[in-house]
Design a protein around this motif. Structure first.
Motif, mmCIF file in Angstrom:
data_model
loop_
_atom_site.group_PDB
_atom_site.id
_atom_site.type_symbol
_atom_site.label_atom_id
_atom_site.label_comp_id
_atom_site.label_asym_id
_atom_site.label_seq_id
_atom_site.Cartn_x
_atom_site.Cartn_y
_atom_site.Cartn_z
ATOM 1 N N GLY A 53 37.596 4.342 -26.848
ATOM 2 C CA GLY A 53 38.480 5.056 -25.938
ATOM 3 C C GLY A 53 37.915 6.345 -25.403
ATOM 4 O O GLY A 53 38.642 7.140 -24.799
ATOM 5 N N LYS A 54 36.645 6.582 -25.595
ATOM 6 C CA LYS A 54 35.992 7.780 -25.062
ATOM 7 C C LYS A 54 34.874 7.369 -24.104
ATOM 8 O O LYS A 54 34.232 6.331 -24.277
ATOM 9 N N VAL A 55 34.650 8.188 -23.088
ATOM 10 C CA VAL A 55 33.568 7.963 -22.146
ATOM 11 C C VAL A 55 32.405 8.875 -22.522
ATOM 12 O O VAL A 55 32.582 10.083 -22.711
ATOM 13 N N ILE A 56 31.216 8.288 -22.647
ATOM 14 C CA ILE A 56 30.023 9.054 -23.007
ATOM 15 C C ILE A 56 29.033 8.979 -21.844
ATOM 16 O O ILE A 56 28.645 7.887 -21.413
ATOM 17 N N MET A 57 28.625 10.135 -21.343
ATOM 18 C CA MET A 57 27.662 10.219 -20.248
ATOM 19 C C MET A 57 26.453 11.011 -20.747
ATOM 20 O O MET A 57 26.613 12.113 -21.288
ATOM 21 N N LYS A 58 25.251 10.448 -20.560
ATOM 22 C CA LYS A 58 24.026 11.094 -21.024
ATOM 23 C C LYS A 58 23.044 11.249 -19.873
ATOM 24 O O LYS A 58 22.791 10.296 -19.125
ATOM 25 N N PHE A 59 22.471 12.454 -19.754
ATOM 26 C CA PHE A 59 21.499 12.730 -18.696
ATOM 27 C C PHE A 59 20.752 14.026 -19.027
ATOM 28 O O PHE A 59 21.338 14.985 -19.536
ATOM 29 N N ASP A 60 19.465 14.038 -18.786
ATOM 30 C CA ASP A 60 18.655 15.263 -18.907
ATOM 31 C C ASP A 60 18.892 16.012 -20.220
ATOM 32 O O ASP A 60 19.139 17.224 -20.213
ATOM 33 N N ASN A 61 18.855 15.329 -21.350
ATOM 34 C CA ASN A 61 19.062 15.963 -22.655
ATOM 35 C C ASN A 61 20.464 16.564 -22.810
ATOM 36 O O ASN A 61 20.674 17.475 -23.618
ATOM 37 N N ILE A 62 21.398 16.052 -22.024
ATOM 38 C CA ILE A 62 22.803 16.479 -22.112
ATOM 39 C C ILE A 62 23.648 15.261 -22.445
ATOM 40 O O ILE A 62 23.412 14.166 -21.930
ATOM 41 N N VAL A 92 31.975 17.656 -15.690
ATOM 42 C CA VAL A 92 30.690 16.994 -15.905
ATOM 43 C C VAL A 92 29.894 16.940 -14.606
ATOM 44 O O VAL A 92 28.679 17.170 -14.587
ATOM 45 N N ALA A 93 30.570 16.654 -13.502
ATOM 46 C CA ALA A 93 29.883 16.568 -12.211
ATOM 47 C C ALA A 93 29.149 17.861 -11.871
ATOM 48 O O ALA A 93 28.093 17.836 -11.220
ATOM 49 N N LYS A 94 29.689 18.987 -12.315
ATOM 50 C CA LYS A 94 29.078 20.286 -12.010
ATOM 51 C C LYS A 94 27.713 20.472 -12.656
ATOM 52 O O LYS A 94 26.918 21.303 -12.217
ATOM 53 N N ILE A 95 27.437 19.727 -13.739
ATOM 54 C CA ILE A 95 26.178 19.938 -14.458
ATOM 55 C C ILE A 95 25.208 18.760 -14.306
ATOM 56 O O ILE A 95 24.176 18.722 -14.958
ATOM 57 N N ILE A 96 25.568 17.790 -13.452
ATOM 58 C CA ILE A 96 24.610 16.716 -13.141
ATOM 59 C C ILE A 96 23.672 17.251 -12.071
ATOM 60 O O ILE A 96 24.020 17.349 -10.900
ATOM 61 N N SER A 97 22.474 17.593 -12.486
ATOM 62 C CA SER A 97 21.525 18.275 -11.610
ATOM 63 C C SER A 97 20.722 17.285 -10.768
ATOM 64 O O SER A 97 20.484 16.143 -11.166
ATOM 65 N N ASP A 98 20.293 17.738 -9.592
ATOM 66 C CA ASP A 98 19.388 16.949 -8.759
ATOM 67 C C ASP A 98 17.990 16.909 -9.372
ATOM 68 O O ASP A 98 17.173 16.058 -9.004
ATOM 69 N N GLU A 99 17.706 17.847 -10.267
ATOM 70 C CA GLU A 99 16.408 17.882 -10.928
ATOM 71 C C GLU A 99 16.412 16.944 -12.133
ATOM 72 O O GLU A 99 17.419 16.351 -12.486
ATOM 73 N N GLY A 100 15.266 16.817 -12.780
ATOM 74 C CA GLY A 100 15.177 15.987 -13.971
ATOM 75 C C GLY A 100 15.110 14.510 -13.632
ATOM 76 O O GLY A 100 14.667 14.112 -12.550
ATOM 77 N N GLU A 101 15.558 13.672 -14.555
ATOM 78 C CA GLU A 101 15.486 12.224 -14.369
ATOM 79 C C GLU A 101 16.482 11.761 -13.299
ATOM 80 O O GLU A 101 17.526 12.379 -13.090
ATOM 81 N N ASP A 102 16.120 10.650 -12.645
ATOM 82 C CA ASP A 102 16.972 10.125 -11.572
ATOM 83 C C ASP A 102 18.162 9.335 -12.102
ATOM 84 O O ASP A 102 19.161 9.185 -11.406
ATOM 85 N N ARG A 103 18.044 8.825 -13.335
ATOM 86 C CA ARG A 103 19.071 7.942 -13.859
ATOM 87 C C ARG A 103 19.768 8.545 -15.071
ATOM 88 O O ARG A 103 19.246 9.460 -15.711
ATOM 89 N N MET A 104 20.938 8.026 -15.358
ATOM 90 C CA MET A 104 21.733 8.483 -16.484
ATOM 91 C C MET A 104 22.449 7.282 -17.091
ATOM 92 O O MET A 104 22.530 6.212 -16.483
ATOM 93 N N SER A 105 22.955 7.463 -18.299
ATOM 94 C CA SER A 105 23.668 6.360 -18.951
ATOM 95 C C SER A 105 25.152 6.651 -19.043
ATOM 96 O O SER A 105 25.582 7.806 -19.059
ATOM 97 N N PHE A 106 25.905 5.570 -19.092
ATOM 98 C CA PHE A 106 27.364 5.634 -19.096
ATOM 99 C C PHE A 106 27.854 4.617 -20.109
ATOM 100 O O PHE A 106 27.421 3.467 -20.100
ATOM 101 N N GLU A 107 28.754 5.018 -20.996
ATOM 102 C CA GLU A 107 29.221 4.107 -22.039
ATOM 103 C C GLU A 107 30.654 4.456 -22.430
ATOM 104 O O GLU A 107 31.061 5.618 -22.383
ATOM 105 N N ILE A 108 31.412 3.427 -22.800
ATOM 106 C CA ILE A 108 32.780 3.633 -23.294
ATOM 107 C C ILE A 108 32.840 3.155 -24.734
ATOM 108 O O ILE A 108 32.542 1.996 -25.029
ATOM 109 N N VAL A 109 33.186 4.075 -25.638
ATOM 110 C CA VAL A 109 33.225 3.787 -27.065
ATOM 111 C C VAL A 109 34.523 4.347 -27.650
ATOM 112 O O VAL A 109 34.812 5.535 -27.503
#
Length: 369
Positions: A223-232, A204-221
């Motif tokens: 037993g799974k971790v959900i990370m959302k950023f830049d339409n990903i 996941v770290a490989k596709i978190i770009s410096d471009e796009g929005e500055d912030r992202m969301s993080f959630e645990i549901v």
């Protein structure tokens, strides 16, 4: 069913989701990318999974109607990456399960799979999202995950521990010879403790770009971790079980504290490590005095000696260090100066900031004969 889109947008989206395509699998469907086109929303969603990590990416398109299918990922990625940087068209025929791809003078056809066979995850999302800066998330991963064990025999230690308590998010990685801890501040977060496979969060770290929005969301549901950023959106499985009591290990400090310029120590360690190898555990020798560390390494080809100025408020010490582990830790620290704590030649050394405890790195010494 015609889909019109930008070749560059599609190519980037394929690249992002490909991080969750398994390198080896007995299931043909998992070698594919699920493609879902929505006429009403004007969106195209790509999804790939190895069942442990699922990554989806959404781009803008124009399409004639809704459709979904699974396209072989390697061939799809190879074709799209070679097309001209132009607008392109994909035409899916549900009766034959074939998709034709047209761009400028290029025309390709791929046999697809039915979307019914593709595994889909349904989770009750959006209940406890935490908003974080991308930089904070990248730092959490970059400054810790390298210390996670890479040996599957070590089970849960191949994961990174994520803890949230009292407005603080902490990531921890441990293998049998070192520990890495890094902390950031968070707002209005419930207490959390979960262990994420390091190899998944590194993808996941490989596709978190410096471009796009500055912030992202993080959630645990569930037993799974959900990370959302830049339409990903990346959904990661977690480990079950109890993590090692790393805080107890880190609390065992000695009375030898040195203050040193991080870059001076890193560069000297890099030069001394030129004569080390995995066969001798990347051994370098530290002779620590009141105002100097003398770093030595040697093999049948020669020897290297480095001198680094320090401030030492404890006793002199001779200790063997794994140069790779030391370089790994020093390379991810941004501070100009650091503090290193020692007890004796057989106890771990602990690297921390001069003030505070934003990070901690523990390294076991190498016993010298």
């Amino acid at each position: 069913m015609k889909i019109y889109c930008s070749r560059n947008d599609l190519n980037k989206s394929i690249s992002n989701v490909s991080h969750s395509v398994p390198s080896r699998t007995t299931s043909n469907i998992l070698e594919g990318i699920l493609v879902e086109a929505d006429k009403d929303k004007g969106k195209l969603k790509l999804t790939a999974t190895d069942t442990n990590i699922t990554i989806s990416s959404v781009i803008d398109v124009q399409c004639s109607e809704k459709c979904e299918f699974v396209v072989p990922s390697k061939l799809f990625a190879a074709i799209i990456s070679k097309l001209p940087e132009d607008e392109m068209m994909m035409d899916f025929d549900p009766s034959s399960l074939k998709i034709s791809i047209k761009c400028a003078g290029s025309n390709s056809e791929i046999i697809c799979f039915s979307a019914d066979e593709f595994p889909k995850i349904k989770l009750d999302e959006g209940q406890n999202e935490i908003l974080l800066s991308k930089d904070d998330v990248k730092n959490l991963i970059r400054k810790t995950a390298f210390s996670a064990s890479t040996d599957d025999f070590n089970g849960i230690l191949t994961g990174v521990l994520l803890e949230i308590n009292d407005g603080e998010m902490k990531m921890v990685a441990v293998d049998p010879y070192r520990i890495a801890v890094y902390k950031i501040a968070v707002n209005n977060a419930d207490s959390v403790s979960v262990v994420i496979p390091a190899k998944l969060i590194n993808e996941v770290a490989k596709i978190i770009s410096d471009e796009g929005e500055d912030r992202m969301s993080f959630e645990i549901v569930s037993g799974k971790v959900i990370m959302k950023f830049d339409n990903i959106k990346a959904t990661l499985n977690t480990f079950s079980g109890k993590y090692i009591d790393y805080e107890k290990i880190l609390s065992k400090e000695g009375n030898i504290n040195i203050r040193v310029k991080r870059n001076d120590l890193l560069k000297s360690t890099e030069r001394a490590s030129l004569l080390t190898s995995a066969q001798n555990n990347n051994l370098i020798k530290f002779n620590i005095d009141q105002d100097l560390i003398i770093i030595k390494s040697l093999n049948e080809s020669g020897n290297i000696e480095e001198k680094v100025e320090i401030i030492n408020d404890g006793d002199p010490l001779n200790i063997g260090m794994n140069s790779k582990y030391l370089k790994d830790a020093l390379s991810v620290i941004d501070d100009e100066e650091i503090s290193i704590n020692f007890r004796d030649s057989i106890s771990p050394c602990i690297i921390r900031p001069l003030k505070g405890d934003k990070y901690s790195y523990l390294i076991l010494p190498i016993r010298m004969s």
